[in-house]
Design an enzyme around this catalytic site. Structure first.
Site, PDB file in Angstrom:
ATOM      1  N   TYR A 104      -9.822  -0.887 -36.185  1.00  0.00           N
ATOM      2  CA  TYR A 104      -8.710  -1.768 -36.595  1.00  0.00           C
ATOM      3  C   TYR A 104      -8.098  -1.252 -37.894  1.00  0.00           C
ATOM      4  O   TYR A 104      -7.499  -2.009 -38.655  1.00  0.00           O
ATOM      5  CB  TYR A 104      -9.151  -3.229 -36.739  1.00  0.00           C
ATOM      6  CG  TYR A 104      -9.207  -3.992 -35.428  1.00  0.00           C
ATOM      7  CD1 TYR A 104      -9.445  -3.337 -34.223  1.00  0.00           C
ATOM      8  CD2 TYR A 104      -9.035  -5.368 -35.386  1.00  0.00           C
ATOM      9  CE1 TYR A 104      -9.510  -4.031 -33.022  1.00  0.00           C
ATOM     10  CE2 TYR A 104      -9.091  -6.064 -34.185  1.00  0.00           C
ATOM     11  CZ  TYR A 104      -9.329  -5.389 -33.010  1.00  0.00           C
ATOM     12  OH  TYR A 104      -9.388  -6.075 -31.818  1.00  0.00           O
ATOM     13  N   TYR A 109      -1.892 -10.843 -27.571  1.00  0.00           N
ATOM     14  CA  TYR A 109      -2.898 -10.026 -28.236  1.00  0.00           C
ATOM     15  C   TYR A 109      -3.245  -8.820 -27.374  1.00  0.00           C
ATOM     16  O   TYR A 109      -3.535  -8.943 -26.193  1.00  0.00           O
ATOM     17  CB  TYR A 109      -4.131 -10.884 -28.479  1.00  0.00           C
ATOM     18  CG  TYR A 109      -5.224 -10.223 -29.270  1.00  0.00           C
ATOM     19  CD1 TYR A 109      -4.963  -9.601 -30.495  1.00  0.00           C
ATOM     20  CD2 TYR A 109      -6.544 -10.240 -28.827  1.00  0.00           C
ATOM     21  CE1 TYR A 109      -5.974  -9.013 -31.231  1.00  0.00           C
ATOM     22  CE2 TYR A 109      -7.570  -9.664 -29.555  1.00  0.00           C
ATOM     23  CZ  TYR A 109      -7.282  -9.049 -30.758  1.00  0.00           C
ATOM     24  OH  TYR A 109      -8.279  -8.465 -31.486  1.00  0.00           O
ATOM     25  N   HIS A 110      -3.198  -7.635 -27.980  1.00  0.00           N
ATOM     26  CA  HIS A 110      -3.466  -6.359 -27.309  1.00  0.00           C
ATOM     27  C   HIS A 110      -2.318  -5.937 -26.388  1.00  0.00           C
ATOM     28  O   HIS A 110      -2.552  -5.263 -25.384  1.00  0.00           O
ATOM     29  CB  HIS A 110      -4.779  -6.399 -26.523  1.00  0.00           C
ATOM     30  CG  HIS A 110      -6.003  -6.387 -27.389  1.00  0.00           C
ATOM     31  ND1 HIS A 110      -7.267  -6.656 -26.899  1.00  0.00           N
ATOM     32  CD2 HIS A 110      -6.159  -6.131 -28.710  1.00  0.00           C
ATOM     33  CE1 HIS A 110      -8.144  -6.577 -27.891  1.00  0.00           C
ATOM     34  NE2 HIS A 110      -7.485  -6.258 -28.997  1.00  0.00           N
ATOM     35  N   HIS A 156      -2.201  -3.080 -31.244  1.00  0.00           N
ATOM     36  CA  HIS A 156      -2.402  -4.258 -32.090  1.00  0.00           C
ATOM     37  C   HIS A 156      -1.165  -4.580 -32.945  1.00  0.00           C
ATOM     38  O   HIS A 156      -1.272  -4.863 -34.133  1.00  0.00           O
ATOM     39  CB  HIS A 156      -3.636  -4.086 -32.965  1.00  0.00           C
ATOM     40  CG  HIS A 156      -4.911  -4.037 -32.195  1.00  0.00           C
ATOM     41  ND1 HIS A 156      -5.344  -2.888 -31.555  1.00  0.00           N
ATOM     42  CD2 HIS A 156      -5.839  -4.992 -31.920  1.00  0.00           C
ATOM     43  CE1 HIS A 156      -6.493  -3.146 -30.942  1.00  0.00           C
ATOM     44  NE2 HIS A 156      -6.808  -4.418 -31.128  1.00  0.00           N
TER      45      HIS A 156
END
Length: 974
Positions: free
Chosen positions: A610, A828-829, A917
């Site tokens: 991340y 998300y993603h 992301h």
């Protein structure tokens, strides 16, 4: 083994068929559906003629139970996965039988079925045996619609009954199925079924409302019945706004049988209906109350059902605004559901079927609801080669919005799995419209293909390849349409247009436009739909999409020993894709476009995942943050030298200044920095923390605070885009105070950068229409920014508050415009990238395991409004006829390119992008100066500053006076 047929996504369920025939006129025997206290049927189940159940959207529903064990609350039956479950109390004491579970749908619906999925962890303890199913409109008076004894297995249980209006559904367990005498019960998932009915025609309607907004921003009542989701009726908001209640009255012109009403809120959130009631009348004077309820505050279509009634007039009364945003009521579309009883018999034809006495592969088997039977093309005598087709005639036109394909369920036998495929819809069976294509993963799990609904009677699946190249036959356990209760015409092309769905063999969590090409490289993790439990096993599932052919090819990368989930990504000066960190947190992998191969890069000094990463003006790469993997905290900056293939620390670039105040702690606080390369190897960090910073990367590195982003707070999972690198202009948009479980913001700011180390200028501009997080933002060749996807409330792996309306930011006016809505949530993603033809690739969301409804194995192409004329016709695009580019399209900083076009043009160049992301540190736009000579020969000037034109691959666009871009010529700036 749990059959994947139970893994149907929320909102819609595929249609089961009552009477099915192949080209050889086979007929499926009908089966009675018994109600009341009679015998129930379980999987496989085939409803009688005219029954075509779909799952209701469960958003906003609540559930209560007589008992539950902490950690196994009743709400688990609505969370979209059989891997969690409701369980009655067993500790410290066991609650005695019977047990009941009550679902409140918040609105009445005309329902005809109940589905229950047992817990899916392989443990039979608590499976329900004897039971009853009851329904109620008020929660006090109950009507029994089913009873029986469930089989003790993990298969989904389905009970059908006659249409009945209900708001509440109660399941009462009287015994457990395993016969061991334990008094506790468990349930994995519950769905309530309705029959898809067409909406009534609206051509003869007259509609009125208690209030309309006047000119110049007129929003008349008729705009709620024009079939377009982007126009809408609104009560007055310019000037004094009348108070609630607000009414919308429909005169159908004559009495018609009605059994429901559908409502779609406005493109913006303000004015969504909360509490409401519905009345009917035969004369327009005397009104009879029919039903009432509360709709959730989101942009999903809403519906309410009731017992069929024949009336001429229907009135919807809005009592509250769903989000308490004021006294306004608005509606994009309001329709009535047909209440007549019309049987629908489905037929199927196929190019080939196996009919030998020992091998029943008839086409009807793929529509019988039984996962253990299957359609199989001839495989021995007279075997036919690919392609193969399977065509369903639904006998009437429906709003078709998807298809589900279940491969063969024989354990250990995947022969016949469909790989590459094409899906088409037709009104007449002659003229076909492609709605989806792509490649499915070679496994036994259910495949779901979604698209924006189109009207059609016929649905055709064409299998182009066998997924594992095992032979010429195709096999399907189930192929079923997915429909929705009402059809909305697509937005006008002046608001952009969504293309056909691209089905992928994985959930695309990361993506890169392959340098020097028009192809898109996507990847997930060690597994196609799951990032967890990989234990750093050192592989990554990838795929490549070629827009020119529509072909998707899959490959699994193992040679670098790198699970590339949640890495930093950057496109290098030499045209390579540099992927660092992730689940194998110290690894670096390098993709080589020329050979379509991967190699290992230097090992990170600090393992991380991340992290954010950016290519610098000097050709190096900088990364920072990333406490998701590789240990928590201290993830200070590192520099990658592409020549030496090594990483080295930059102690003068600590991570501490960029941390947010996320309530989950350091493993979230240093994630996904918004990084922008500038002069002399410097980096500007614009977010997501409210504090901004400059980094230098030479020698030991250094850090200079750059103030705060105006009055903005931390904006986790928002993003920022450099839409004019020459002027140092950056748009920041959206985000949330915390990564997960947090309200989002619609805040927008213009950050204007000066020399490295200087304080930027911050301009707070008008808010976007939607507050969102987990969205993607893509700068377009004309300088506008396309903002797509995201949720209104930040929660990972959830589509609950999905925002389906993208927006365009116009830097000329600092304003936002809502554009054509999409059909598939991108949260998300998810990823989004500009393509070389000026369209946008938008895909993914999820990667949360086999039972997760937030998984989206697909993508779509958005064609921005600049590709269409005001009359909705396709715009004529300018053309780049020739250039003076060197071999391999190389061009030097500060040089000029001679570009010949077919008409007057201006120019911009866009750097190839990468995304994961919600972060894309590679993309940026550079408006180009040019000198025009005779014959549309232009001398286009490339900036000399590498902090503006970062070395690497770019797209050069010509833009005509109408704002229409050409297809790009790719250039490699050295």
């Amino acid at each position: 083994m749990l059959h994947p047929v139970s893994h149907i996504p929320f909102i819609l369920l595929s249609i089961y068929c009552a009477q099915i025939a192949t080209a050889l006129t086979h007929k499926l025997p009908s089966r009675d559906i018994r109600t009341g206290t009679g015998t129930e049927q379980y999987e496989p189940t085939v409803p009688g003629a005219g029954t075509a159940p779909i799952q209701l959207d469960r958003a906003g529903w609540t559930v209560t139970a007589d008992s539950f064990q902490p950690g196994c609350e009743p709400q688990k039956v609505l969370d979209g996965t059989g891997d969690t479950w409701w369980e009655t109390q067993f500790s410290p004491t066991m609650a005695p039988l019977p047990h009941n579970l009550v679902i409140d749908m918040k609105n009445s619906h005309l329902i005809n079925g109940f589905q229950m999925l047992p817990r899916q962890d392989g443990h039979p303890s608590g499976n329900i045996g004897q039971h009853t199913i009851e329904v109620s409109l008020d929660g006090g008076t109950w009507t029994q619609v089913g009873s029986g004894t469930y089989v003790n297995d993990q298969a989904r249980k389905t009970t059908f009954f006659q249409n009945i209006p209900a708001r509440y559904v109660r399941l009462t367990a009287q015994s457990t199925a395993e016969g061991l005498g334990y008094p506790y019960v468990t349930v994995g998932e519950i769905h309530i079924l309705v029959g898809p009915k067409p909406t009534l025609p609206r051509e003869n309607w007259q509609v009125t409302a208690d209030s309309e907004n006047p000119l110049p921003n007129q929003h008349r009542a008729v705009e709620a019945t024009d079939g377009a989701s982007t126009t809408y009726w609104s009560t007055q908001f310019d000037g004094p706004s009348p108070a609630f209640p607000h009414t919308f009255t429909i005169d159908q012109g004559s009495a018609m049988a009605v059994s429901g009403l559908t409502y779609l809120g406005p493109p913006t959130s303000k004015g969504r209906i909360g509490q409401y009631n519905i009345q009917t009348s035969t004369d327009g004077n005397t009104w009879t109350p029919l039903t009432a309820g509360t709709w959730t505050d989101d942009d999903r279509p809403k519906s309410t059902g009731f017992a069929p009634t024949t009336v001429r007039y229907v009135r919807l009364t809005a009592l509250t605004e769903a989000g308490n945003r004021g006294p306004i009521t608005a509606a994009s579309e309001i329709s009535l559901v047909d209440g007549s009883s019309q049987a629908t018999d489905f037929t199927v034809t196929a190019d080939s079927e196996e009919t030998s006495s020992t091998d029943d592969g008839r086409a009807i088997n793929a529509l019988d609801g039984d996962p253990d039977s299957f359609w199989k093309t001839k495989s021995v005598k007279g075997a036919s080669e690919y392609p193969h087709f399977f065509k369903i005639d639904m006998q009437a036109s429906y709003a078709v919005r998807g298809l589900s394909y279940l491969p063969r369920q024989t354990p250990g036998n995947q022969q016949g799995n469909i790989g590459q495929h094409l899906i088409e819809v037709s009104i007449d069976g002659t003229s076909w419209t492609a709605v989806a294509r792509g490649t499915w993963e070679d496994d036994s799990r259910m495949k779901i293909s979604n698209w924006r609904a189109v009207m059609g009677r016929f649905l055709r699946l064409t299998a182009l390849t066998e997924a594992g190249n095992r032979g010429p036959w195709a096999i399907a356990a189930e192929i079923q349409p997915i429909i929705q209760s009402t059809f909305l015409a697509p937005a006008p092309e002046s608001q952009g247009q969504w293309g056909e769905t691209i089905n992928l063999p994985l959930v695309p969590v990361a993506a890169a436009l392959v340098p020097g090409t028009s192809k898109v490289l996507v990847w997930s993790a060690w597994n196609a739909d799951k990032f967890a439990d990989g234990n750093g096993n050192g592989k990554t599932v990838t795929a490549t999409y070629d827009p020119s052919s529509g072909i998707v090819t899959q490959s699994t990368v193992t040679n670098t020993g790198h699970d590339m989930f949640c890495p930093g990504i950057s496109l290098s000066k030499s045209g390579l894709v540099i992927v660092a960190g992730g689940n194998n947190a110290d690894k670096t992998s390098i993709y080589h476009p020329d050979s379509h191969t991967w190699s290992s890069g230097g090992q990170l000094v600090l393992p991380r995942g991340y992290n954010s990463q950016v290519t610098l003006s000097n050709g190096g790469v900088f990364t920072i943050g990333g406490s998701f993997t590789g240990g928590q905290g201290g993830k200070n900056g590192e520099y990658y030298d592409p020549v030496a293939n090594t990483w080295s620390l930059r102690p003068g670039c600590p991570v501490a200044p960029i941390l947010t105040e996320d309530h989950q702690g350091i493993w979230r606080q240093d994630n996904h920095a918004w990084l922008f390369a500038r002069e002399n190897g410097s980096v500007f960090q614009a977010g997501p923390s409210k504090n901004m910073n400059w980094f230098t990367t030479a020698d030991q590195g250094s850090t200079t605070p750059a103030g705060t982003r105006g009055n903005d707070g931390d904006a986790m999972n928002g993003n920022a885009v450099m839409y004019n690198a020459v002027a140092g202009k950056v748009l920041s948009i959206g985000g949330a105070m915390h990564y997960d479980d947090s309200y989002t913001t619609s805040n927008a700011h213009i950050i204007t950068l000066g020399p490295p180390g200087s304080m930027p200028n911050i301009t707070t501009i008008g808010s976007a229409h939607y507050a969102r997080a987990f969205h993607n933002s893509v700068v377009l060749p004309d300088g506008k920014v396309f903002i797509v996807g995201g949720v209104n409330y930040a929660r990972v792996f959830s589509d609950d508050t999905s925002i389906l309306y993208p927006e365009l930011f116009d830097p000329a006016t600092n304003s936002f415009t809502v554009v054509a809505p999409m059909a598939i949530p991108r949260n998300y993603h998810s990823v989004a990238l500009l393509l070389t033809d000026g369209t946008v690739f938008v895909g993914g969301g999820g990667l949360c395991g086999v039972n997760c409804t937030a998984n989206h194995y697909d993508a779509q192409i958005f064609r921005p409004p600049y590709l269409f004329n005001y009359d909705q016709s396709v715009a004529t695009r300018p053309k780049i006829l020739s250039t003076s580019l060197e071999k391999n399209n190389n061009v030097k900083l500060g040089s000029g390119i001679t570009v010949t076009t077919d008409g007057p043009a201006s120019f911009s160049m866009m750097r190839f992008g990468s995304a994961t992301h919600s972060v894309n540190t590679d993309q940026r736009r550079v408006p180009l100066a040019s000198i025009t000579g005779g014959g549309n020969i232009n001398q286009v000037l490339i900036p000399k500053e590498p902090g503006v034109a970062v070395p690497g691959w770019w797209m050069l666009f010509a833009i005509n006076p109408q704002g229409v871009p050409s297809v790009a010529t790719t250039i490699n700036i050295q």
